[in-house]
Write a protein that holds these residues in place. Structure first.
Motif, PDB file in Angstrom:
ATOM      1  N   GLN A   1     -52.291  -5.762 -23.309  1.00  0.00           N
ATOM      2  CA  GLN A   1     -51.255  -5.327 -24.047  1.00  0.00           C
ATOM      3  C   GLN A   1     -50.149  -5.199 -22.618  1.00  0.00           C
ATOM      4  O   GLN A   1     -48.414  -4.741 -22.887  1.00  0.00           O
ATOM      5  N   GLY A   2     -49.921  -7.151 -22.258  1.00  0.00           N
ATOM      6  CA  GLY A   2     -48.687  -7.934 -22.375  1.00  0.00           C
ATOM      7  C   GLY A   2     -48.833  -7.467 -20.806  1.00  0.00           C
ATOM      8  O   GLY A   2     -47.389  -8.343 -20.246  1.00  0.00           O
ATOM      9  N   GLY A   3     -49.722  -6.775 -20.075  1.00  0.00           N
ATOM     10  CA  GLY A   3     -48.742  -6.336 -18.260  1.00  0.00           C
ATOM     11  C   GLY A   3     -49.594  -7.628 -17.899  1.00  0.00           C
ATOM     12  O   GLY A   3     -48.890  -8.358 -16.547  1.00  0.00           O
ATOM     13  N   LEU A   4     -50.269  -8.560 -18.038  1.00  0.00           N
ATOM     14  CA  LEU A   4     -50.816  -9.861 -17.652  1.00  0.00           C
ATOM     15  C   LEU A   4     -50.642 -10.999 -18.805  1.00  0.00           C
ATOM     16  O   LEU A   4     -51.092 -10.533 -20.196  1.00  0.00           O
ATOM     17  N   ARG A   5     -50.596 -12.812 -18.973  1.00  0.00           N
ATOM     18  CA  ARG A   5     -50.590 -13.164 -19.869  1.00  0.00           C
ATOM     19  C   ARG A   5     -51.413 -14.627 -19.188  1.00  0.00           C
ATOM     20  O   ARG A   5     -51.439 -14.969 -17.435  1.00  0.00           O
ATOM     21  N   SER A   6     -52.534 -15.222 -19.594  1.00  0.00           N
ATOM     22  CA  SER A   6     -53.225 -16.302 -19.719  1.00  0.00           C
ATOM     23  C   SER A   6     -53.070 -17.286 -19.648  1.00  0.00           C
ATOM     24  O   SER A   6     -52.495 -17.593 -20.698  1.00  0.00           O
ATOM     25  N   VAL A   7     -53.119 -18.362 -18.231  1.00  0.00           N
ATOM     26  CA  VAL A   7     -52.788 -19.553 -18.579  1.00  0.00           C
ATOM     27  C   VAL A   7     -53.966 -20.868 -18.040  1.00  0.00           C
ATOM     28  O   VAL A   7     -54.693 -19.991 -18.026  1.00  0.00           O
ATOM     29  N   LEU A   8     -53.682 -21.860 -18.164  1.00  0.00           N
ATOM     30  CA  LEU A   8     -54.554 -22.468 -18.337  1.00  0.00           C
ATOM     31  C   LEU A   8     -56.414 -22.755 -18.568  1.00  0.00           C
ATOM     32  O   LEU A   8     -56.997 -23.129 -18.755  1.00  0.00           O
ATOM     33  N   ALA A   9     -55.867 -22.258 -20.337  1.00  0.00           N
ATOM     34  CA  ALA A   9     -56.842 -21.496 -20.883  1.00  0.00           C
ATOM     35  C   ALA A   9     -58.143 -22.918 -21.446  1.00  0.00           C
ATOM     36  O   ALA A   9     -58.952 -22.239 -21.326  1.00  0.00           O
ATOM     37  N   ASP A  10     -57.440 -23.741 -21.680  1.00  0.00           N
ATOM     38  CA  ASP A  10     -58.216 -25.298 -21.745  1.00  0.00           C
ATOM     39  C   ASP A  10     -58.728 -25.523 -20.682  1.00  0.00           C
ATOM     40  O   ASP A  10     -59.819 -26.835 -21.179  1.00  0.00           O
ATOM     41  N   TRP A  11     -58.806 -25.589 -20.076  1.00  0.00           N
ATOM     42  CA  TRP A  11     -59.443 -25.840 -18.444  1.00  0.00           C
ATOM     43  C   TRP A  11     -60.344 -25.080 -18.248  1.00  0.00           C
ATOM     44  O   TRP A  11     -61.296 -24.981 -17.398  1.00  0.00           O
ATOM     45  N   CYS A  12     -59.744 -22.983 -18.250  1.00  0.00           N
ATOM     46  CA  CYS A  12     -60.739 -22.185 -17.635  1.00  0.00           C
ATOM     47  C   CYS A  12     -62.487 -22.609 -18.190  1.00  0.00           C
ATOM     48  O   CYS A  12     -62.646 -22.581 -19.765  1.00  0.00           O
ATOM     49  N   PRO A  13     -63.827 -22.597 -17.475  1.00  0.00           N
ATOM     50  CA  PRO A  13     -64.883 -22.391 -17.686  1.00  0.00           C
ATOM     51  C   PRO A  13     -65.290 -21.068 -17.972  1.00  0.00           C
ATOM     52  O   PRO A  13     -64.489 -19.922 -17.967  1.00  0.00           O
ATOM     53  N   THR A  14     -66.504 -21.411 -18.414  1.00  0.00           N
ATOM     54  CA  THR A  14     -67.898 -19.546 -19.197  1.00  0.00           C
ATOM     55  C   THR A  14     -68.840 -20.324 -18.053  1.00  0.00           C
ATOM     56  O   THR A  14     -69.400 -20.810 -18.150  1.00  0.00           O
ATOM     57  N   LEU A  15     -68.499 -19.216 -17.526  1.00  0.00           N
ATOM     58  CA  LEU A  15     -70.026 -18.411 -16.597  1.00  0.00           C
ATOM     59  C   LEU A  15     -71.016 -18.012 -16.944  1.00  0.00           C
ATOM     60  O   LEU A  15     -70.785 -17.823 -18.729  1.00  0.00           O
ATOM     61  N   THR A  16     -72.447 -18.609 -16.590  1.00  0.00           N
ATOM     62  CA  THR A  16     -73.296 -17.699 -17.441  1.00  0.00           C
ATOM     63  C   THR A  16     -73.780 -16.703 -17.097  1.00  0.00           C
ATOM     64  O   THR A  16     -73.075 -15.201 -16.642  1.00  0.00           O
ATOM     65  N   GLY A  17     -74.060 -15.710 -17.897  1.00  0.00           N
ATOM     66  CA  GLY A  17     -73.761 -14.161 -17.688  1.00  0.00           C
ATOM     67  C   GLY A  17     -74.309 -13.677 -16.750  1.00  0.00           C
ATOM     68  O   GLY A  17     -74.960 -13.613 -16.286  1.00  0.00           O
ATOM     69  N   TYR A  18     -74.770 -11.760 -16.634  1.00  0.00           N
ATOM     70  CA  TYR A  18     -74.863 -10.988 -16.000  1.00  0.00           C
ATOM     71  C   TYR A  18     -76.691 -11.367 -16.390  1.00  0.00           C
ATOM     72  O   TYR A  18     -77.221 -11.396 -17.232  1.00  0.00           O
ATOM     73  N   HIS A  19     -77.333 -11.212 -15.215  1.00  0.00           N
ATOM     74  CA  HIS A  19     -78.568 -11.149 -14.876  1.00  0.00           C
ATOM     75  C   HIS A  19     -79.253  -9.911 -14.012  1.00  0.00           C
ATOM     76  O   HIS A  19     -78.717  -9.876 -12.824  1.00  0.00           O
ATOM     77  N   LEU A  20     -80.332  -9.202 -14.467  1.00  0.00           N
ATOM     78  CA  LEU A  20     -81.000  -8.476 -13.569  1.00  0.00           C
ATOM     79  C   LEU A  20     -82.037  -9.342 -12.731  1.00  0.00           C
ATOM     80  O   LEU A  20     -82.744  -9.644 -13.586  1.00  0.00           O
ATOM     81  N   TYR A  21     -81.695  -9.269 -11.780  1.00  0.00           N
ATOM     82  CA  TYR A  21     -83.213  -9.990 -11.033  1.00  0.00           C
ATOM     83  C   TYR A  21     -83.769  -9.542 -10.153  1.00  0.00           C
ATOM     84  O   TYR A  21     -83.502  -7.547  -9.831  1.00  0.00           O
ATOM     85  N   TYR A  22     -85.083  -9.580  -9.968  1.00  0.00           N
ATOM     86  CA  TYR A  22     -86.441  -8.498  -8.607  1.00  0.00           C
ATOM     87  C   TYR A  22     -87.185  -9.706  -8.943  1.00  0.00           C
ATOM     88  O   TYR A  22     -87.419 -10.446  -8.935  1.00  0.00           O
ATOM     89  N   PRO A  23     -88.395  -9.397  -7.082  1.00  0.00           N
ATOM     90  CA  PRO A  23     -89.111  -9.608  -7.402  1.00  0.00           C
ATOM     91  C   PRO A  23     -90.719 -10.107  -7.939  1.00  0.00           C
ATOM     92  O   PRO A  23     -91.372 -10.640  -7.533  1.00  0.00           O
ATOM     93  N   SER A  24     -90.813  -8.910  -8.296  1.00  0.00           N
ATOM     94  CA  SER A  24     -92.324  -8.658  -8.868  1.00  0.00           C
ATOM     95  C   SER A  24     -92.466  -8.744 -10.321  1.00  0.00           C
ATOM     96  O   SER A  24     -91.515  -8.126 -10.988  1.00  0.00           O
ATOM     97  N   ARG A  25     -93.070  -9.160 -11.051  1.00  0.00           N
ATOM     98  CA  ARG A  25     -93.945  -8.977 -12.333  1.00  0.00           C
ATOM     99  C   ARG A  25     -94.275  -7.643 -12.164  1.00  0.00           C
ATOM    100  O   ARG A  25     -94.364  -7.572 -13.991  1.00  0.00           O
ATOM    101  N   ARG A  26     -95.178  -7.302 -11.459  1.00  0.00           N
ATOM    102  CA  ARG A  26     -96.080  -5.817 -11.870  1.00  0.00           C
ATOM    103  C   ARG A  26     -94.695  -4.675 -12.111  1.00  0.00           C
ATOM    104  O   ARG A  26     -93.715  -4.481 -10.448  1.00  0.00           O
ATOM    105  N   GLN A  27     -94.507  -3.751 -12.818  1.00  0.00           N
ATOM    106  CA  GLN A  27     -93.262  -2.850 -13.451  1.00  0.00           C
ATOM    107  C   GLN A  27     -94.366  -1.312 -13.703  1.00  0.00           C
ATOM    108  O   GLN A  27     -95.379  -1.263 -14.609  1.00  0.00           O
TER     109      GLN A  27
END
Length: 296
Positions: A255-281
């Protein structure tokens, strides 16, 4: 009456109602002799005869009728409750508590849950948005959602979303006063909106990569915040550059409210994960896992 004698009372009710040791034994799946011994031992413990036996008939005595009227409905109530409990374990029900960043709640959890929860009215999901690294066991959460590389190694982790590109953004008003940075090193000459890590209170170090090169930059600015929505708002108001998940600001970029810079330097992070302590479900948690599981 001790709990272990409930089986004896059940045996008595079966004999009194069937008026036959043979039929009652068949119903209970025991031998006639074993059933007869159970009734004799029950009568001995109570000190009263409950069943009158003749060669032609079996019937409850007066004391037996009194016990039958009193006990039989209660045994039926107990069995009904146990049946209901067993049934509840076969279908998703109950409350699942999840801690998650607001962005993950908005972009992943709520859209996916909206497609499933209407079909399971007995299932509830309690979502707490939080940007700290919560100890879900100590805080009594069933699960948490965080970016993959932030999760403790002793947790079970399930990917629920795609990888997340990062963006450095600023408003048009900001870029009217400052030339866009061409490399991460240029940020020393810029006003940046710092993100204070909620868990440790430290300022987030901006991470960049290009090919095999990796750079960490500690930025300076007049404003520090502790949540991404505040970062976005500060950037929109021209208070400086912000380092954010691109998905969270894409609409403002379009929409033009923000402008992206340094695109060739910006990393990609590992996506969101659900985490929990036990395999019993439980059935409810298994449904949640299947609902949120990331499918490319």
């Amino acid at each position: 009456m001790a709990k272990e004698n409930l089986n004896d009372l059940t045996a008595f009710v079966a004999v009194a109602r069937a008026k036959s040791f043979t039929r009652a034994a068949a119903q209970l799946g025991v031998s006639q002799s074993a059933l007869s011994q159970t009734i004799r031992e029950l009568e001995a413990r109570l000190g009263v005869q409950l069943i009158s036996r003749t060669t032609r008939s079996v019937a409850a005595t007066e004391s037996g009728e009194r016990l039958l009227i009193t006990v039989a409905p209660r045994l039926e109530e107990i069995e009904a409750e146990l049946s209901a409990l067993r049934a509840s374990q076969d279908k998703p029900a109950g409350t699942i508590r999840i801690t998650t960043p607001g962005h993950a709640a908005d972009s992943i959890l709520l859209p996916k849950l909206a497609r499933v929860l209407p079909d399971y009215p007995d299932l509830k999901v309690d979502i707490t948005t939080d940007y700290t690294m919560v100890d879900i066991v100590e805080q009594r959460f069933d699960a948490g959602v965080r970016i993959g590389d932030q999760i403790a190694k002793d947790m079970i982790a399930l990917r629920i979303g795609p990888d997340l590109p990062v963006a450095v953004v600023g408003s048009p008003a900001y870029f009217e006063r400052h030339a866009p940075p061409r490399a991460p090193g240029d940020l020393v000459n810029h006003t940046c909106i710092n993100f204070r890590m909620p868990t440790y209170g430290q300022l987030h170090v901006w991470e960049f990569s290009k090919g095999k090169r990796k750079l960490n930059v500690r930025v300076e600015g007049q404003v520090s915040v502790n949540s991404p929505p505040q970062q976005i708002e500060a950037a929109l108001k021209g208070l400086g550059l912000a380092y954010l998940l691109k998905d969270g600001v894409q609409e403002h970029i379009d929409q033009g409210g923000l402008r992206s810079v340094l695109a060739d330097w910006c990393p990609t992070l590992t996506g969101y994960h659900l985490y929990y302590p036990s395999r019993r479900q439980s059935p409810a948690f298994a449904l949640l896992v299947d609902t949120l599981r990331y499918k490319k």
